[in-house]
Design an enzyme around this catalytic site. Structure first.
Site, PDB file in Angstrom:
ATOM      1  N   ASP A 112      10.615  53.173   1.020  1.00  0.00           N
ATOM      2  CA  ASP A 112      10.481  52.030   1.856  1.00  0.00           C
ATOM      3  C   ASP A 112      11.224  51.108   1.196  1.00  0.00           C
ATOM      4  O   ASP A 112      11.671  49.702   1.943  1.00  0.00           O
ATOM      5  CB  ASP A 112       9.104  51.432   2.237  1.00  0.00           C
ATOM      6  CG  ASP A 112       8.338  52.668   3.062  1.00  0.00           C
ATOM      7  OD1 ASP A 112       8.966  53.130   4.028  1.00  0.00           O
ATOM      8  OD2 ASP A 112       6.997  52.895   2.862  1.00  0.00           O
TER       9      ASP A 112
ATOM     10  N   LYS B 116       1.579  55.506  13.462  1.00  0.00           N
ATOM     11  CA  LYS B 116       3.067  55.662  13.038  1.00  0.00           C
ATOM     12  C   LYS B 116       4.008  56.056  14.363  1.00  0.00           C
ATOM     13  O   LYS B 116       5.185  55.672  14.657  1.00  0.00           O
ATOM     14  CB  LYS B 116       3.373  56.476  12.055  1.00  0.00           C
ATOM     15  CG  LYS B 116       3.610  55.946  10.681  1.00  0.00           C
ATOM     16  CD  LYS B 116       3.476  57.056   9.682  1.00  0.00           C
ATOM     17  CE  LYS B 116       3.394  56.405   8.260  1.00  0.00           C
ATOM     18  NZ  LYS B 116       3.342  57.169   7.176  1.00  0.00           N
TER      19      LYS B 116
ATOM     20  N   LYS C 230      22.956  50.411 -18.551  1.00  0.00           N
ATOM     21  CA  LYS C 230      21.414  50.815 -18.646  1.00  0.00           C
ATOM     22  C   LYS C 230      20.794  49.569 -19.344  1.00  0.00           C
ATOM     23  O   LYS C 230      21.162  49.107 -20.325  1.00  0.00           O
ATOM     24  CB  LYS C 230      21.600  51.931 -19.741  1.00  0.00           C
ATOM     25  CG  LYS C 230      20.356  52.786 -20.140  1.00  0.00           C
ATOM     26  CD  LYS C 230      20.522  53.840 -20.902  1.00  0.00           C
ATOM     27  CE  LYS C 230      19.234  54.304 -21.647  1.00  0.00           C
ATOM     28  NZ  LYS C 230      19.113  54.987 -22.723  1.00  0.00           N
TER      29      LYS C 230
ATOM     30  N   ASP D 224      14.330  51.291   8.358  1.00  0.00           N
ATOM     31  CA  ASP D 224      13.582  52.320   8.889  1.00  0.00           C
ATOM     32  C   ASP D 224      14.701  53.358   9.727  1.00  0.00           C
ATOM     33  O   ASP D 224      14.653  53.005  11.011  1.00  0.00           O
ATOM     34  CB  ASP D 224      12.397  51.710   9.951  1.00  0.00           C
ATOM     35  CG  ASP D 224      11.312  52.983   9.894  1.00  0.00           C
ATOM     36  OD1 ASP D 224      11.787  54.070  10.267  1.00  0.00           O
ATOM     37  OD2 ASP D 224      10.091  52.760   9.989  1.00  0.00           O
ATOM     38  N   ILE D 225      14.962  54.360   9.275  1.00  0.00           N
ATOM     39  CA  ILE D 225      15.917  55.387   9.659  1.00  0.00           C
ATOM     40  C   ILE D 225      15.411  55.715  11.112  1.00  0.00           C
ATOM     41  O   ILE D 225      16.412  55.598  12.010  1.00  0.00           O
ATOM     42  CB  ILE D 225      16.357  56.515   8.839  1.00  0.00           C
ATOM     43  CG1 ILE D 225      16.805  56.043   7.416  1.00  0.00           C
ATOM     44  CG2 ILE D 225      17.375  57.301   9.396  1.00  0.00           C
ATOM     45  CD1 ILE D 225      16.999  56.834   6.470  1.00  0.00           C
TER      46      ILE D 225
ATOM     47  N   ASN E  80      10.028  59.874  -5.497  1.00  0.00           N
ATOM     48  CA  ASN E  80       8.556  60.452  -5.008  1.00  0.00           C
ATOM     49  C   ASN E  80       8.619  62.008  -5.211  1.00  0.00           C
ATOM     50  O   ASN E  80       9.734  62.697  -5.520  1.00  0.00           O
ATOM     51  CB  ASN E  80       8.247  60.136  -3.620  1.00  0.00           C
ATOM     52  CG  ASN E  80       9.427  60.628  -2.385  1.00  0.00           C
ATOM     53  OD1 ASN E  80       9.418  61.805  -2.319  1.00  0.00           O
ATOM     54  ND2 ASN E  80       9.975  59.752  -2.010  1.00  0.00           N
TER      55      ASN E  80
HETATM   56  O1  PMT Z   1       9.374  67.990   0.500  1.00  0.00           O
HETATM   57  P1  PMT Z   1       8.078  68.553   0.528  1.00  0.00           P
HETATM   58  O2  PMT Z   1       7.537  68.795  -0.969  1.00  0.00           O
HETATM   59  O3  PMT Z   1       8.048  70.048   1.163  1.00  0.00           O
HETATM   60  O4  PMT Z   1       7.050  67.418   1.185  1.00  0.00           O
HETATM   61  C1  PMT Z   1       7.182  67.511   2.619  1.00  0.00           C
HETATM   62  C2  PMT Z   1       6.584  66.104   3.005  1.00  0.00           C
HETATM   63  C3  PMT Z   1       5.049  65.868   2.619  1.00  0.00           C
HETATM   64  C4  PMT Z   1       7.558  65.100   2.315  1.00  0.00           C
HETATM   65  C5  PMT Z   1       6.834  65.920   4.602  1.00  0.00           C
HETATM   66  O5  PMT Z   1       5.867  66.894   5.042  1.00  0.00           O
HETATM   67  C6  PMT Z   1       6.466  64.538   5.021  1.00  0.00           C
HETATM   68  O6  PMT Z   1       5.171  64.460   5.360  1.00  0.00           O
HETATM   69  N1  PMT Z   1       7.438  63.789   5.147  1.00  0.00           N
HETATM   70  C7  PMT Z   1       7.136  62.340   5.613  1.00  0.00           C
HETATM   71  C8  PMT Z   1       6.696  61.521   4.553  1.00  0.00           C
HETATM   72  C9  PMT Z   1       6.375  60.190   4.822  1.00  0.00           C
HETATM   73  O7  PMT Z   1       4.845  59.967   4.690  1.00  0.00           O
HETATM   74  O8  PMT Z   1       7.126  59.325   5.489  1.00  0.00           O
HETATM   75  P2  PMT Z   1       6.657  57.647   5.833  1.00  0.00           P
HETATM   76  O9  PMT Z   1       5.070  57.915   6.310  1.00  0.00           O
HETATM   77  O10 PMT Z   1       7.031  57.150   4.986  1.00  0.00           O
HETATM   78  O11 PMT Z   1       7.613  57.702   7.113  1.00  0.00           O
HETATM   79  C10 PMT Z   1       7.354  58.242   8.324  1.00  0.00           C
HETATM   80  C11 PMT Z   1       8.395  58.649   9.228  1.00  0.00           C
HETATM   81  O12 PMT Z   1       9.423  57.744   9.102  1.00  0.00           O
HETATM   82  C12 PMT Z   1       9.078  60.159   8.409  1.00  0.00           C
HETATM   83  O13 PMT Z   1       9.533  60.898   9.346  1.00  0.00           O
HETATM   84  C13 PMT Z   1       9.945  59.522   7.689  1.00  0.00           C
HETATM   85  O14 PMT Z   1      11.160  60.388   7.284  1.00  0.00           O
HETATM   86  C14 PMT Z   1      10.517  58.282   8.383  1.00  0.00           C
HETATM   87  N2  PMT Z   1      11.222  57.036   7.963  1.00  0.00           N
HETATM   88  C15 PMT Z   1      10.462  56.282   6.772  1.00  0.00           C
HETATM   89  C16 PMT Z   1      10.970  55.325   6.190  1.00  0.00           C
HETATM   90  C17 PMT Z   1      12.301  54.855   6.349  1.00  0.00           C
HETATM   91  N3  PMT Z   1      12.796  54.263   5.771  1.00  0.00           N
HETATM   92  N4  PMT Z   1      13.165  55.495   7.170  1.00  0.00           N
HETATM   93  C18 PMT Z   1      12.406  56.652   7.737  1.00  0.00           C
HETATM   94  O15 PMT Z   1      13.071  57.344   8.525  1.00  0.00           O
END
Ligand code: PMT
Length: 396
Positions: free
Chosen positions: A278, A337, A288, A306-307, A209
């Site tokens: 995800d 969330k 390849k 989900d960490i 991403n």
């Molecule tokens: O890196 P930059 O270009 O500066 O951009 C920053 C950012 C936009 C990436 C950052 O500010 C941000 O918003 N990061 C979270 C992105 C997100 O939407 O994550 P999520 O909705 O998929 O997850 C929610 C939370 O769970 C996050 O804290 C994520 O780190 C955590 N997560 C999600 C999925 C997973 N499998 N494990 C996790 O720990």
């Protein structure tokens, strides 16, 4: 700005790295600091005082007998005006002189007469740096309470390779900001994730991403500047780790999961800034994928752990902070969330604001409600987030 109102005397001594001090003046000026340059006679053989005067907007001081000071005491007046004296570059000769309390030019006299902290960035040939005399002087200065930044190893102006290169101006600015930052997380262990993950499809292709890592790295830097011991688990990004931060490089969500879970129980605070995939590819190819073999490949996905939710569920686990990047309904989705992952604090941003650039717009959501922060550079928002976390965690 980080250093608005701070008065910094920058001492420049004789060495080829003096040219980097010009960039340092410019960068310090951009943080809002008032920079007063003073040079040794040796430094003027490498860069002229006019360069520093133009960049700092102030006349440069060169000798003890400068008639511009009404009381003819430049060394006293300059050091009394300073919140911090930075010597960059600091030559072997200069270290030797100040380690022995000498006062044989304006800069050395000013250092001796100071009542403010002193930060020194040495720069010299590697053998001069390794010489027992220099090392003795460095030890002595350390015992006298002088702070050092660098030197680092690398190619030197003389063509040799080794320790003795001055750290980059950006790193010196970071150290200066850290010096003045309130130490609201002193003694805390902070674990942070940053950047994207990369889920392999075959050895050269993958699903990832647009996270650049900027937000997560800014949070790591701010936590370090606030006095925390910081471990940064980073997906593939193009940045060097902030000064003093322990970085662990990972690629996939599973790598990130393993690196975080190995350290989470021993951390006081966990901040999940990474944009974690995800899903990963269940049937990643060992070799390849060839276009002319078997038609369009079918990519089968499987859910990643989900960490953040797992860390939040740890008994006696760290204080957990999440991030949420949404394209709409920020408040509802971010709060949902926060509840689903059972965490006390989440920082919400819109994807058009958050991903990639230097600036962002954050809203913090906690038990007390929502706290919108003024749009700002990620470095500024990261400091505000760290202050908010420090307030919520108190003496926890
Ligand atoms: O890196 P930059 O270009 O500066 O951009 C920053 C950012 C936009 C990436 C950052 O500010 C941000 O918003 N990061 C979270 C992105 C997100 O939407 O994550 P999520 O909705 O998929 O997850 C929610 C939370 O769970 C996050 O804290 C994520 O780190 C955590 N997560 C999600 C999925 C997973 N499998 N494990 C996790 O720990």
């Amino acid at each position: 700005m980080e250093l608005t109102g701070k008065r910094i005397v920058l001492g420049v001594t004789g060495g080829i790295a003096a040219y980097k001090a010009a960039e340092l003046v410019r960068l310090l000026g951009r943080t809002g600091a008032e920079v007063q340059v003073a040079m040794t006679e040796g430094a003027t053989h490498f860069v002229t005082a006019t360069t520093f005067q133009a960049l700092s907007g102030r006349p440069v001081y060169l000798d003890q007998w400068d008639a511009r000071m009404p009381n003819a005491m430049a060394h006293i007046d300059l050091s009394r005006q300073a919140d911090l004296i930075v010597i960059a570059p600091a030559s072997a000769d200069f270290l030797a002189r100040i380690a022995n309390g000498m006062a044989d030019d304006l800069l050395a006299t000013m250092v001796l007469a100071r009542d403010c902290p002193l930060l020194v960035a040495p720069a010299m040939n590697r053998q001069m740096w390794e010489n027992p005399a220099t090392q003795r002087n460095v030890r002595q200065l350390g015992e006298d309470g002088v702070a050092f930044i660098g030197p680092v190893s690398g190619e030197q102006a003389c063509g040799e390779v080794g320790a003795g290169r001055m750290v980059e101006p950006e790193d010196i600015v970071e150290a200066v900001i850290a010096h003045f930052a309130p130490k609201c997380l002193a003694g805390r262990k902070v674990l942070i994730t940053a950047g994207p993950t990369f889920e392999a499809i075959d050895p050269v292709r993958g699903i990832t991403n647009l996270s650049s890592g900027r937000m997560g790295y800014a949070v790591a830097r701010a936590a370090r500047q606030a006095g925390a011991e910081v471990t940064l688990v980073s997906g593939p990004v193009a940045f060097s780790p902030p000064q003093g931060v322990d970085r662990i490089n990972v690629r996939s969500a599973l790598d990130m999961h393993a690196a975080v879970l190995a350290r989470a129980a021993d951390s006081d605070i966990f901040i999940a800034v990474a944009a974690v995939a995800d899903y990963r590819v269940a049937n990643a190819a060992e070799h390849k994928l060839k276009k002319d073999h078997g038609g369009v490949p079918a990519i089968e996905l499987v859910e990643n752990p989900d960490i953040l939710a797992e860390v939040a569920a740890l008994p006696e686990g760290p204080f957990c902070v999440g991030f949420a990047a949404e394209s709409r309904n920020l408040d509802d989705y971010a709060q949902a969330k926060r509840r689903k992952k059972n965490i006390p604090l989440i920082a919400g941003n819109l994807i058009q604001d958050g991903f990639g650039g230097d600036d962002n717009r954050l809203v913090l959501f906690d038990d007390a409600g929502s706290h919108p922060l003024t749009p700002a550079p990620k470095a500024v928002l990261a400091r505000q987030l760290i202050e908010h976390i420090a307030k919520l965690t108190g003496n926890r």
